[in-house]
Design a protein around this motif. Structure first.
Motif, PDB file in Angstrom:
ATOM      1  N   CYS A   1      11.601   9.730   1.191  1.00 29.00           N
ATOM      2  CA  CYS A   1      11.118   9.195   2.501  1.00 29.00           C
ATOM      3  C   CYS A   1      11.147  10.115   3.447  1.00 29.00           C
ATOM      4  CB  CYS A   1      11.756   7.930   2.757  1.00 29.00           C
ATOM      5  SG  CYS A   1      11.131   6.590   1.875  1.00 29.00           S
ATOM      6  N   ARG A   2      11.787  11.157   3.658  1.00 30.14           N
ATOM      7  CA  ARG A   2      11.960  12.025   4.828  1.00 30.14           C
ATOM      8  C   ARG A   2      10.525  12.627   4.949  1.00 30.14           C
ATOM      9  NH1 ARG A   2      17.055  13.146   2.413  1.00 30.14           N
ATOM     10  NH2 ARG A   2      18.506  11.840   3.223  1.00 30.14           N
ATOM     11  N   PRO A   3      10.065  12.861   6.381  1.00 35.01           N
ATOM     12  CA  PRO A   3      10.707  12.495   7.560  1.00 35.01           C
ATOM     13  C   PRO A   3      10.584  11.263   7.972  1.00 35.01           C
ATOM     14  CG  PRO A   3       8.815  13.738   8.066  1.00 35.01           C
ATOM     15  CD  PRO A   3       8.669  13.580   6.615  1.00 35.01           C
ATOM     16  N   ARG A   4       9.927  10.336   7.377  1.00 37.38           N
ATOM     17  CA  ARG A   4       9.603   8.969   7.809  1.00 37.38           C
ATOM     18  C   ARG A   4      11.017   8.164   8.120  1.00 37.38           C
ATOM     19  NH1 ARG A   4       5.077   5.470   6.394  1.00 37.38           N
ATOM     20  NH2 ARG A   4       3.141   6.563   6.271  1.00 37.38           N
ATOM     21  N   SER A   5      10.980   7.103   8.836  1.00 32.09           N
ATOM     22  CA  SER A   5      12.258   6.371   9.183  1.00 32.09           C
ATOM     23  C   SER A   5      12.433   5.478   8.162  1.00 32.09           C
ATOM     24  CB  SER A   5      12.218   5.774  10.635  1.00 32.09           C
ATOM     25  OG  SER A   5      11.337   4.562  10.408  1.00 32.09           O
ATOM     26  N   ALA A   6      13.670   4.765   8.002  1.00 35.37           N
ATOM     27  CA  ALA A   6      13.936   4.003   6.985  1.00 35.37           C
ATOM     28  C   ALA A   6      13.184   2.507   7.089  1.00 35.37           C
ATOM     29  CB  ALA A   6      15.405   3.622   6.930  1.00 35.37           C
ATOM     30  N   VAL A   7      12.876   2.304   8.494  1.00 35.38           N
ATOM     31  CA  VAL A   7      12.144   1.178   8.594  1.00 35.38           C
ATOM     32  C   VAL A   7      10.597   1.081   7.909  1.00 35.38           C
ATOM     33  CG1 VAL A   7      10.860  -0.094  10.315  1.00 35.38           C
ATOM     34  CG2 VAL A   7      13.096   0.741  10.843  1.00 35.38           C
ATOM     35  N   ASN A   8       9.927   2.283   7.889  1.00 32.74           N
ATOM     36  CA  ASN A   8       8.636   2.522   7.350  1.00 32.74           C
ATOM     37  C   ASN A   8       8.638   3.066   6.070  1.00 32.74           C
ATOM     38  OD1 ASN A   8       7.493   1.560   9.627  1.00 32.74           O
ATOM     39  ND2 ASN A   8       7.620   3.415  10.768  1.00 32.74           N
ATOM     40  N   CYS A   9       9.734   3.308   5.248  1.00 31.84           N
ATOM     41  CA  CYS A   9       9.673   3.666   3.882  1.00 31.84           C
ATOM     42  C   CYS A   9      10.996   3.525   3.359  1.00 31.84           C
ATOM     43  CB  CYS A   9       9.546   5.468   4.138  1.00 31.84           C
ATOM     44  SG  CYS A   9       9.241   6.086   2.458  1.00 31.84           S
ATOM     45  N   THR A  10      10.959   3.101   2.039  1.00 28.21           N
ATOM     46  CA  THR A  10      12.093   2.582   1.077  1.00 28.21           C
ATOM     47  C   THR A  10      11.777   3.126  -0.064  1.00 28.21           C
ATOM     48  OG1 THR A  10      12.470   0.713   2.558  1.00 28.21           O
ATOM     49  CG2 THR A  10      13.778   1.113   0.524  1.00 28.21           C
ATOM     50  N   VAL A  11      12.892   3.851  -0.879  1.00 35.39           N
ATOM     51  CA  VAL A  11      12.806   4.067  -2.167  1.00 35.39           C
ATOM     52  C   VAL A  11      13.420   3.244  -3.100  1.00 35.39           C
ATOM     53  CG1 VAL A  11      13.441   5.846  -3.981  1.00 35.39           C
ATOM     54  CG2 VAL A  11      12.706   6.641  -1.860  1.00 35.39           C
ATOM     55  N   TYR A  12      13.041   2.701  -4.311  1.00 31.37           N
ATOM     56  CA  TYR A  12      13.522   1.484  -5.160  1.00 31.37           C
ATOM     57  C   TYR A  12      13.900   2.021  -6.493  1.00 31.37           C
ATOM     58  CZ  TYR A  12      11.887  -1.724  -1.471  1.00 31.37           C
ATOM     59  OH  TYR A  12      11.886  -2.239   0.023  1.00 31.37           O
ATOM     60  N   ARG A  13      14.608   1.348  -7.105  1.00 33.55           N
ATOM     61  CA  ARG A  13      14.904   1.771  -8.395  1.00 33.55           C
ATOM     62  C   ARG A  13      13.917   0.958  -9.570  1.00 33.55           C
ATOM     63  NH1 ARG A  13      20.350   2.032  -6.992  1.00 33.55           N
ATOM     64  NH2 ARG A  13      20.663  -0.305  -7.007  1.00 33.55           N
TER      65      ARG A  13
ATOM     66  N   ARG B   1       2.508  -8.451   7.230  1.00 36.46           N
ATOM     67  CA  ARG B   1       2.089  -9.280   8.413  1.00 36.46           C
ATOM     68  C   ARG B   1       0.869  -8.977   8.931  1.00 36.46           C
ATOM     69  NH1 ARG B   1       7.515  -7.714  10.225  1.00 36.46           N
ATOM     70  NH2 ARG B   1       6.390  -6.589  11.667  1.00 36.46           N
ATOM     71  N   ALA B   2      -0.096  -9.827   8.737  1.00 31.32           N
ATOM     72  CA  ALA B   2      -1.449  -9.719   8.969  1.00 31.32           C
ATOM     73  C   ALA B   2      -1.806  -9.685  10.803  1.00 31.32           C
ATOM     74  CB  ALA B   2      -2.303 -10.834   8.619  1.00 31.32           C
ATOM     75  N   GLU B   3      -0.869 -10.650  11.386  1.00 27.74           N
ATOM     76  CA  GLU B   3      -1.035 -10.370  12.668  1.00 27.74           C
ATOM     77  C   GLU B   3      -0.826  -8.878  13.208  1.00 27.74           C
ATOM     78  OE1 GLU B   3       1.115 -12.527  11.153  1.00 27.74           O
ATOM     79  OE2 GLU B   3      -0.185 -14.342  11.461  1.00 27.74           O
ATOM     80  N   SER B   4       0.047  -8.235  12.883  1.00 29.11           N
ATOM     81  CA  SER B   4       0.357  -6.811  13.418  1.00 29.11           C
ATOM     82  C   SER B   4      -0.277  -5.949  12.422  1.00 29.11           C
ATOM     83  CB  SER B   4       2.109  -6.711  13.322  1.00 29.11           C
ATOM     84  OG  SER B   4       2.575  -6.559  12.153  1.00 29.11           O
ATOM     85  N   GLY B   5      -0.926  -6.189  11.439  1.00 28.42           N
ATOM     86  CA  GLY B   5      -1.464  -4.929  10.515  1.00 28.42           C
ATOM     87  C   GLY B   5      -0.524  -4.070   9.884  1.00 28.42           C
ATOM     88  N   ARG B   6       0.774  -4.917   9.589  1.00 26.27           N
ATOM     89  CA  ARG B   6       1.803  -4.196   8.761  1.00 26.27           C
ATOM     90  C   ARG B   6       1.457  -4.244   7.502  1.00 26.27           C
ATOM     91  NH1 ARG B   6       7.279  -2.502   9.700  1.00 26.27           N
ATOM     92  NH2 ARG B   6       8.313  -2.623   7.867  1.00 26.27           N
ATOM     93  N   THR B   7       1.041  -3.283   6.672  1.00 31.45           N
ATOM     94  CA  THR B   7       0.704  -3.211   5.181  1.00 31.45           C
ATOM     95  C   THR B   7       1.564  -2.194   4.358  1.00 31.45           C
ATOM     96  OG1 THR B   7      -1.523  -3.670   5.742  1.00 31.45           O
ATOM     97  CG2 THR B   7      -1.107  -2.869   3.547  1.00 31.45           C
ATOM     98  N   ALA B   8       2.127  -2.543   3.356  1.00 28.32           N
ATOM     99  CA  ALA B   8       2.983  -1.724   2.634  1.00 28.32           C
ATOM    100  C   ALA B   8       2.405  -1.195   1.546  1.00 28.32           C
ATOM    101  CB  ALA B   8       4.272  -2.468   2.076  1.00 28.32           C
ATOM    102  N   SER B   9       2.362   0.070   0.993  1.00 26.21           N
ATOM    103  CA  SER B   9       1.680   0.821   0.005  1.00 26.21           C
ATOM    104  C   SER B   9       2.970   1.276  -1.044  1.00 26.21           C
ATOM    105  CB  SER B   9       1.125   1.995   0.592  1.00 26.21           C
ATOM    106  OG  SER B   9       0.672   2.814  -0.330  1.00 26.21           O
TER     107      SER B   9
ATOM    108  N   VAL C   1       4.991   1.852   4.954  1.00 31.18           N
ATOM    109  CA  VAL C   1       4.720   0.913   5.688  1.00 31.18           C
ATOM    110  C   VAL C   1       3.440   1.751   6.506  1.00 31.18           C
ATOM    111  CG1 VAL C   1       5.133  -0.994   7.431  1.00 31.18           C
ATOM    112  CG2 VAL C   1       6.594  -0.575   5.271  1.00 31.18           C
ATOM    113  N   LYS C   2       2.516   1.011   6.874  1.00 27.88           N
ATOM    114  CA  LYS C   2       1.593   1.489   7.815  1.00 27.88           C
ATOM    115  C   LYS C   2       1.166   0.152   8.976  1.00 27.88           C
ATOM    116  CE  LYS C   2      -3.350   2.128   7.349  1.00 27.88           C
ATOM    117  NZ  LYS C   2      -4.252   2.501   6.756  1.00 27.88           N
ATOM    118  N   ASP C   3       1.289   0.456  10.056  1.00 31.12           N
ATOM    119  CA  ASP C   3       0.860  -0.371  11.089  1.00 31.12           C
ATOM    120  C   ASP C   3      -0.300  -0.053  11.758  1.00 31.12           C
ATOM    121  OD1 ASP C   3       3.052  -2.245  11.094  1.00 31.12           O
ATOM    122  OD2 ASP C   3       4.498  -0.651  12.163  1.00 31.12           O
ATOM    123  N   THR C   4      -1.433  -0.929  11.622  1.00 32.34           N
ATOM    124  CA  THR C   4      -2.761  -0.671  12.177  1.00 32.34           C
ATOM    125  C   THR C   4      -2.818  -1.610  13.348  1.00 32.34           C
ATOM    126  OG1 THR C   4      -3.657  -2.497  10.813  1.00 32.34           O
ATOM    127  CG2 THR C   4      -3.738   0.093  10.019  1.00 32.34           C
TER     128      THR C   4
END
Length: 181
Positions: free
Chosen positions: A26-38, A68-76, A88-91
Motif C-alpha cells: 500500500c505504500r505510500p498510501r495511508s492505511a485509511v485508503n489502502c489495505t492488504v488482505y489474506r 458511500r455513494a454520497e461521498s463518492g467513496r469507491t473501493a477497487s 479507496v478512491k474519493d471523487t
C-alpha cells in the motif's frame, strides 16, 4: 442503533483478513485508503459489498465496490501479494456539489424563486426542476426549499423529489434530503 449481524460479521471477517498482514504493497498510501488482505479479491469484494449494502462489480482483473455513494467513496480490489489489495478512491460527487451550491456563503435563499436563482442550473453535474419554497406538514410552519432531481452524473444523487432548508445552528438543516414518493 446496532448494525445488522451480517454487516458486523462481514466487517469482522475483513478485519481478521488484514490483521498482521504486511501492508507494504500500500505504500505510500495511508492505511485509511489502502489495505492488504489474506483473501482473494472476489471474497474481499463480496464482504465489502455486504458490509456497505451495495453490489460488487467486476471489470477485467479488478472488483469495484461503492462504499458511500454520497461521498463518492469507491473501493477497487485486485490481486496482490498473498491475497488482495483494496485501494479507496474519493471523487467529487453530484450530491456534494448540490450541497455546496445550496449552502454557499453568498447564497440568499430568501430570494430563490426558481432553480436558476438558487444556482442549480449552470456548471453542475445534475439536472433539477420544480424548485421553490413551500411548507410541509412534517416541518410545521417552517419553509423548505423543494426541487426534483431529474438526472445526475453519478449514483450519489438519485432522481426524485428533495427538500432543503438552511442550517440555522439549531436544527439539522443544510443537507439536501430525498423525499419518499
Amino acid at each position: 442503533m446496532a448494525a445488522p449481524a451480517e454487516v458486523v460479521r462481514a466487517l469482522q471477517a475483513l478485519e481478521r483478513a488484514s490483521a498482521g498482514v504486511d501492508q507494504a504493497a500500500c505504500r505510500p498510501r495511508s492505511a485509511v485508503n489502502c489495505t492488504v488482505y489474506r483473501l482473494p479479491p472476489q471474497t474481499v469484494a463480496r464482504l465489502l459489498a455486504q458490509a456497505h449494502g451495495t453490489q460488487a462489480r467486476r471489470t477485467a482483473n479488478t472488483w469495484a465496490v461503492t462504499e458511500r455513494a454520497e461521498s463518492g467513496r469507491t473501493a477497487s480490489i485486485r490481486a496482490g501479494p498473498g491475497g488482495s489489495i483494496r485501494k479507496v478512491k474519493d471523487t467529487y460527487t453530484a450530491y456534494e456539489q448540490l450541497s455546496e451550491r445550496l449552502n454557499r456563503r453568498s447564497a440568499q435563499p430568501a430570494r430563490w424563486r426558481n432553480c436558476s436563482l438558487a444556482g442549480l442550473t449552470r456548471g453542475v453535474s445534475f439536472t433539477v426542476k420544480n424548485c421553490g419554497w413551500t411548507t410541509t406538514p412534517h416541518f410545521g410552519s417552517m419553509r423548505v426549499f423543494q426541487f426534483t432531481v431529474v438526472k445526475s452524473a453519478d449514483a450519489s444523487l438519485p432522481p426524485g423529489p428533495y427538500i432543503w432548508y438552511p442550517n440555522d445552528g439549531a436544527n439539522c438543516g443544510g443537507l439536501p434530503t430525498r423525499q419518499k414518493n
